[in-house]
Design an enzyme around this catalytic site. Sequence first.
Site, PDB file in Angstrom:
ATOM      1  CG  HIS A  57      37.408  40.673  83.784  1.00  0.00           C
ATOM      2  ND1 HIS A  57      38.359  41.112  82.893  1.00  0.00           N
ATOM      3  CD2 HIS A  57      36.916  41.794  84.367  1.00  0.00           C
ATOM      4  CE1 HIS A  57      38.431  42.422  82.928  1.00  0.00           C
ATOM      5  NE2 HIS A  57      37.579  42.860  83.827  1.00  0.00           N
ATOM      6  CD  GLU A  59      38.737  36.068  80.542  1.00  0.00           C
ATOM      7  OE1 GLU A  59      39.164  36.421  79.430  1.00  0.00           O
ATOM      8  OE2 GLU A  59      37.980  36.783  81.237  1.00  0.00           O
ATOM      9  CB  CYS A  87      41.755  41.997  79.756  1.00  0.00           C
ATOM     10  SG  CYS A  87      41.547  41.463  81.469  1.00  0.00           S
ATOM     11  CB  CYS A  90      41.776  37.596  82.155  1.00  0.00           C
ATOM     12  SG  CYS A  90      40.317  38.302  82.986  1.00  0.00           S
TER      13      CYS A  90
END
Length: 172
Positions: A57, A59, A87, A90
């Site tokens: 992801h 992040e 999410c 993260c």
Amino acid sequence: MEYSVEEQTYFMREALKEAEKSLQKGEIPIGCVIVKDGEIIGRGHNAREELNQAIMHAEIMAINKANAHERNWRLLETTLFVTIEPCVMCSGAIGLARIPHVIYGARNQKFGGANSLYQILTDERLNHRVQVDCGLLADDCANIMQTFFRQGRERQKEAKRLAKAQEMALSE
């Protein structure tokens, strides 16, 4: 460190540039930058499909780069700017990295771990809490996501149209 609205807008636009990289690769377009003392020390964009790694992801990528830049797993005195609400995964990584401040653009109603579904970053049961601000350039951040999903629906329609045309050609 506190940033002016102009500085925050600049950094979120940099996160949007990262999201655009994902969009160009057919990835869900989320972008992230991590800032310390007014300097971007980590950048990331979704790269799950490209790298075949579920955890890639925006992040996570930005945290990895910021850790390397700082030569430290703790990202104290930093601010993370991300286009979409982090999410659950993260949000956990942000807490573990000790990032003190997160600013995100648009909410993530289906998977948000900072406000929408869970409040991981501000949960008082955890040993690290994060200041969370949301809504910066929210329309721009939501629009790039909407573009991605609209393009996906258009590709699906085109694929169905081509399959039907091929089916008709074979039946003649």
